[in-house]
Motif scaffolding. Structure first.
Motif, mmCIF file in Angstrom:
data_model
loop_
_atom_site.group_PDB
_atom_site.id
_atom_site.type_symbol
_atom_site.label_atom_id
_atom_site.label_comp_id
_atom_site.label_asym_id
_atom_site.label_seq_id
_atom_site.Cartn_x
_atom_site.Cartn_y
_atom_site.Cartn_z
ATOM 1 N N LEU A 67 0.813 -1.216 0.000
ATOM 2 C CA LEU A 67 0.000 0.000 0.000
ATOM 3 C C LEU A 67 0.851 1.273 0.000
ATOM 4 O O LEU A 67 1.808 1.392 0.767
ATOM 5 C CB LEU A 67 -0.916 -0.015 1.228
ATOM 6 N N THR A 68 0.466 2.228 -0.853
ATOM 7 C CA THR A 68 1.112 3.534 -0.936
ATOM 8 C C THR A 68 0.050 4.620 -0.833
ATOM 9 O O THR A 68 -0.980 4.547 -1.516
ATOM 10 C CB THR A 68 1.860 3.703 -2.269
ATOM 11 N N VAL A 69 0.284 5.625 0.019
ATOM 12 C CA VAL A 69 -0.596 6.787 0.100
ATOM 13 C C VAL A 69 0.031 7.898 -0.731
ATOM 14 O O VAL A 69 1.131 8.368 -0.433
ATOM 15 C CB VAL A 69 -0.794 7.260 1.556
ATOM 16 N N LEU A 70 -0.641 8.310 -1.802
ATOM 17 C CA LEU A 70 -0.114 9.329 -2.699
ATOM 18 C C LEU A 70 -0.360 10.731 -2.139
ATOM 19 O O LEU A 70 -1.396 10.992 -1.526
ATOM 20 C CB LEU A 70 -0.776 9.227 -4.079
ATOM 21 N N ASP A 71 0.578 11.623 -2.371
ATOM 22 C CA ASP A 71 0.364 13.032 -2.032
ATOM 23 C C ASP A 71 -0.654 13.623 -2.994
ATOM 24 O O ASP A 71 -0.630 13.315 -4.199
ATOM 25 C CB ASP A 71 1.675 13.813 -2.150
ATOM 26 N N ILE A 72 -1.519 14.468 -2.491
ATOM 27 C CA ILE A 72 -2.524 15.085 -3.360
ATOM 28 C C ILE A 72 -1.969 16.354 -3.997
ATOM 29 O O ILE A 72 -0.954 16.899 -3.566
ATOM 30 C CB ILE A 72 -3.821 15.397 -2.593
ATOM 31 N N GLY A 73 -2.641 16.806 -5.022
ATOM 32 C CA GLY A 73 -2.256 18.029 -5.700
ATOM 33 C C GLY A 73 -3.451 18.928 -5.920
ATOM 34 O O GLY A 73 -4.602 18.507 -5.790
ATOM 35 N N LEU A 74 -3.177 20.163 -6.250
ATOM 36 C CA LEU A 74 -4.227 21.130 -6.590
ATOM 37 C C LEU A 74 -3.703 22.076 -7.653
ATOM 38 O O LEU A 74 -2.521 22.434 -7.652
ATOM 39 C CB LEU A 74 -4.639 21.956 -5.369
ATOM 40 N N SER A 75 -4.576 22.470 -8.542
ATOM 41 C CA SER A 75 -4.197 23.458 -9.538
ATOM 42 C C SER A 75 -3.885 24.789 -8.851
ATOM 43 O O SER A 75 -4.518 25.165 -7.851
ATOM 44 C CB SER A 75 -5.354 23.659 -10.525
ATOM 45 N N ASN A 76 -2.907 25.515 -9.407
ATOM 46 C CA ASN A 76 -2.600 26.837 -8.842
ATOM 47 C C ASN A 76 -3.650 27.873 -9.206
ATOM 48 O O ASN A 76 -3.533 29.047 -8.834
ATOM 49 C CB ASN A 76 -1.203 27.296 -9.274
ATOM 50 N N GLU A 77 -4.711 27.438 -9.925
ATOM 51 C CA GLU A 77 -5.838 28.341 -10.169
ATOM 52 C C GLU A 77 -6.664 28.555 -8.908
ATOM 53 O O GLU A 77 -7.432 29.523 -8.829
ATOM 54 C CB GLU A 77 -6.723 27.797 -11.287
ATOM 55 N N TYR A 78 -6.535 27.653 -7.937
ATOM 56 C CA TYR A 78 -7.234 27.819 -6.659
ATOM 57 C C TYR A 78 -6.433 28.772 -5.792
ATOM 58 O O TYR A 78 -5.371 28.421 -5.268
ATOM 59 C CB TYR A 78 -7.416 26.466 -5.970
ATOM 60 N N LYS A 79 -6.947 29.990 -5.654
ATOM 61 C CA LYS A 79 -6.235 31.034 -4.909
ATOM 62 C C LYS A 79 -7.247 32.063 -4.407
ATOM 63 O O LYS A 79 -8.355 32.173 -4.952
ATOM 64 C CB LYS A 79 -5.203 31.717 -5.810
ATOM 65 N N PRO A 80 -6.887 32.823 -3.370
ATOM 66 C CA PRO A 80 -7.802 33.869 -2.879
ATOM 67 C C PRO A 80 -8.050 34.915 -3.963
ATOM 68 O O PRO A 80 -7.150 35.268 -4.728
ATOM 69 C CB PRO A 80 -7.039 34.469 -1.693
#
Length: 382
Positions: free
Chosen positions: A166-179
């Motif tokens: 089992l491997t837990v992958l790091d999640i990612g997010l687009s840099n379009e998500y910003k204040p």
């Protein structure tokens, strides 16, 4: 190397419904490994506008029907037969399945395991098949990947013996998500909510996503507050949610509900950044990705309590009792009236991880696919 990818789930992998997580990871992985060839196998029409990297060959193997045995036939007979022509070295199942008849070294990815509770977004027949064969898939897979500690715990509770796989992958997010700056927020509010403040609900119209409790809580809030605030739903229609869709026209405050069915990642980022608060209703999901997105946009979150959202939200999220609609309405009312509470929740958002995409997750998945299995010391030849 040749990698065969069961990409059937990409046909329904939408930003507002699932975070398009599987799509993000596999496309990133293909771009990271240009010297290797990937064959994507779909069980129906490829989504319009899906553009593949140069090292990807898409293949359509249409399902012969919608019954359970048609799904079985596709996975165990159509897919293995089609894969033979490409002589794959590795199989990757993006939907947590693999053809048990195949001897190809396999990795399977799970986004969540809510199907074990009959609460997945998959059709009921597919959930039954997943439950029936899950232990066989886990036993047969060379490696298994999940996207959260919640997912890891669920799998280990079900099959403790797979720990080394089992491997837990790091999640990612687009840099379009910003204040968003004030002017940007006002433009988003004007475009999607007639200039009013709004609660954003990012979820498909499906019973497991508690859309009706959200409607009831919003209705109670509107009766109490007599405010102009709106409810913006971002998510697609589903067959299981048809009864919810049917009653929406009769909803008393239907003029204050906006339903956006086809939000892409850029639109969803704008909707998130412009929201007064997010309501996250999917308590049985395995990865509360919209909560991380709201945090990155400095938007507070009200969530129906659940393990994945606890993992994502922590002290920065206002949790409501899953069995009490009045509690959800009360939390919505409190965050709407109390600017100090809203500011305090925002102050509790932890420092953001240094991710701007799914690059690390793709690297970790590739390592799980090709590297040695923990405790075994063998790896796929490069």
């Amino acid at each position: 190397m040749q990698i065969a990818v069961n990409a059937a789930c990409l046909r329904r992998d939408l930003p507002a419904d699932t975070g398009a997580v599987a799509t993000q990871i596999i496309f990133t992985l293909c771009r990271q490994q240009p010297e290797h060839k990937f064959t994507f196998f779909f069980d129906g029409d490829i989504p319009a506008g899906m553009e593949f990297p140069p090292n990807v060959t898409p293949v359509v193997l249409p399902l012969r029907g919608e019954k359970a045995w048609h799904l079985y036939w596709w996975l165990e007979w159509q897919l293995p037969r089609a894969m033979k022509a490409f002589h794959p070295d590795i199989y990757l199942g993006l939907d947590g399945t693999l053809p048990l008849r195949s001897k190809i070294p396999a990795t399977i990815l799970f986004r969540d395991l809510s199907f074990l509770l009959d609460a997945g977004l998959q059709p009921a027949r597919q959930q039954r098949n997943l439950k029936k064969h899950l232990i066989d898939y886990l036993w047969r897979a060379r490696s298994v990947a999940v996207l959260s500690e919640t997912g890891q715990k669920a799998l280990l509770d079900f099959a403790p013996s797979i720990k080394n796989k089992l491997t837990v992958l790091d999640i990612g997010l687009s840099n379009e998500y910003k204040p968003l700056e004030w002017e940007e927020r006002e433009a988003v509010k004007k475009e999607f909510a007639g200039g009013a403040e709004y609660f954003l609900v990012p979820a498909a119209i499906h019973p497991r996503n508690n859309i009706m409790p959200v409607f009831k809580a919003f209705s109670a809030l509107k009766k109490r507050q007599l405010s102009s605030i709106k409810l913006v739903l971002a998510g697609s229609a589903t067959a299981a949610g048809q009864s919810i869709i049917d009653v929406m026209p009769g909803f008393k405050f239907r003029n204050d509900v906006v339903w956006i069915q086809d939000a892409d990642d850029a639109m969803l980022a704008r909707l998130t950044g412009g929201a007064y608060a997010m309501i996250y209703p999917s308590r049985l999901d395995g990865l509360a990705l919209p909560v991380y997105a709201a945090q990155q946009c400095q938007v507070p979150v009200i969530a129906i309590d659940g393990d994945a959202v606890r993992e994502a939200g922590g002290d920065s999220t206002l949790f409501s009792d899953p069995s009490n609609v009045d509690d959800l309405s009360d939390k919505m009312s409190r965050i709407y009236k109390d600017e100090q509470l809203r500011s305090w929740l925002l102050s509790q958002i932890p420092p953001q991880k240094a991710f701007s995409s799914w690059e690390k997750a793709a690297e970790e998945l590739w390592a799980a696919m090709t590297g040695p299995v923990k405790g075994e010391g063998t790896k796929i030849p490069k």
